[in-house]
Design a protein around this motif. Structure first.
Motif: not given
Ligand code: GTP
Ligand code: MG
Length: 430
Positions: A360-364, A369-375
């Motif tokens: 779960l932690k890994e997924k989070e 990271e994905k969110f930051e990238h998208l941001k």
């Protein structure tokens, strides 16, 4: 305890029986009569298993043996596997009640692959032993009126080929011989000649011995029947003929099979061994068959089953068997096993939770990271759009300026053209 008391006690613990002569009639000589009368009231059960190929004459022989017509439908030749079909009948002769169960091995020998043909038969026999064992182990047992379905005898019908036993016969008999009393019989013996029959019998017995198949031997330890049983043992396997037809021979109606060339009389000892089989099976050895089933075959099943469950007669120091101790030991073993399993499962659960947590932690982290990238992409896009908007605005402003200048020029030009004709008119007038 005083030494003399101890001596007396140890003497009493294992007393030597003393012979006494009675002064008069007491009455316990009627014990056997009491036993007989009790058994007669209780009735008897006798269970016969018929194993043999479809149409070999099993039902006919049963009808002939018990001189009645049991309602049995013809078996199908298209069974996928062997099926055991028990049928129970209440019979009475004089004042003796007999609960007779005939178990038919339906479809035996009909399958292309006969490797497992013996298994349903073995399973059926074991299931009857198991039922009896379960009844014995109950807290409230009712063995007195228990319907005993254990198989007392297996009549194994051999096809009268005149050659040798089929491997199916040998394998099946070998699998059954430690579980049931087997009496092999040559069926439809009227289809084989006298000299061939003699050789066939010798061949069969030879094959049974060389393959280690134990068939039932009529007991010779009881003086009353020792002689006849010994003679009959030499006649095995019995060659039998069955028939439900009655034919007139002389001035008597007898059970027989009538052919164009003559009559085969079922009860004529020169024609077949039917009478020998009936004598041995029903009149002389029925009780021995029942007893052997209980004391030999069932005992073996029971012993193996209890040993499988962990019960043993004696431990290493050859202490006598104690049910309570064995039970306690088994209980402890079971509880520690249960505890071990519980601990194992708990550990497994903790590991699983840890694993899931990590996942779960890994997924989070991945999501973050994905969110930051998208941001970042979004900000970049926003910046570009903003730039474009500014450029557009500048272009619009420039365009508007040009448009205003154009309009001004146009209005000037319009004004100039509208002034020109007036000037021309003025010029003309001048
Ligand atoms: P399924 O229950 O169908 O497996 O047959 P079965 O083994 O019970 O045989 P069944 O008693 O039905 O007999 C089959 C045929 O064989 C019948 O036509 C009988 O008349 C005949 N038959 C039975 N016993 C004998 C015998 O001793 N000699 C001869 N020649 N024929 C017999
Ligand atoms: Mg039948």
């Amino acid at each position: 305890m005083a030494a003399t008391d101890l001596e007396r006690f140890s003497q009493n613990a294992d007393p030597e029986p003393r012979n006494l002569s009675l002064g008069g009639h007491v009455g316990f000589d009627s014990l056997p009569d009491q036993l007989v009368s009790k058994s007669v009231t209780q009735g008897f059960s006798f269970n016969i298993l018929c194993v043999g190929e479809t149409g070999i004459g099993k039902s006919t022989l049963m009808n002939t043996l018990f001189n009645t017509t049991f309602e049995t439908e013809e078996a199908s030749h298209h069974e996928e596997c062997v099926r055991l079909r028990p049928q129970t009948y209440d019979l009475q002769e004089s004042n003796v009640q007999l609960k007779l169960t005939i178990v038919d091995a339906v479809g035996f020998g009909d399958q292309i692959n006969k490797d497992e043909s013996y298994r349903p038969i073995v399973d059926y026999i074991d299931a009857q032993f198991e039922n009896y064992l379960q009844e014995e182990l109950k807290i409230r047992r009712s063995l007195f009126d228990y319907h005993d379905t254990r198989i007392h005898v297996c009549l194994y019908f051999i096809t009268p080929t005149g050659h040798s036993l089929k491997s199916l016969d040998l394998v099946t008999m070998k699998k059954l011989d430690s579980k049931v009393n087997i009496i092999p019989i040559i069926a439809k013996a009227d289809t084989i000649s006298k000299s061939e029959l003699h050789k066939f019998k010798i061949k069969i017995m030879g094959e049974l011995v060389s393959n280690g198949v134990q068939i039932y031997q009529f007991p010779t330890d009881d003086e009353a029947v020792a002689e006849i049983n010994a003679v009959m043992n030499a006649h095995l396997p019995f060659a039998v003929v069955g028939s439900t037809e009655e034919v007139k021979v002389g001035n008597k109606l007898v059970r027989a099979r009538q052919y164009p060339w003559g009559v085969v009389q079922v009860e004529n000892e020169n024609h077949c061994d039917f009478v020998k089989l009936r004598e041995m099976l029903i009149r002389v050895n029925m009780e021995d068959l029942r007893e052997q089933t209980h004391s030999r075959h069932y005992e073996l099943y029971r012993r193996c089953k209890l040993e499988e469950m962990g019960f043993q007669d004696s431990d290493g120091d050859s202490q006598p068997f104690s049910l309570q101790e064995t039970y306690e030991a088994k209980r402890k073993e079971f509880l520690s096993e249960l505890q071990r399993k519980e601990e194992e499962m708990r550990q497994m659960f903790v590991n699983k939770v840890k694993e899931t947590e990590l996942e779960l932690k890994e997924k989070e982290r991945e999501l973050h990271e994905k969110f930051e990238h998208l941001k970042r992409i979004h900000q970049e896009e926003k910046r570009k759009v903003e730039e474009k908007r500014r450029e557009l605005e500048e272009e619009t402003n420039a365009f508007n300026c040009r448009k205003a200048a154009m309009e001004a020029l146009q209005s000037q030009a319009l004004h100039a053209t509208s002034q020109q004709p007036l000037r021309k008119d003025k010029d003309k007038k001048n």
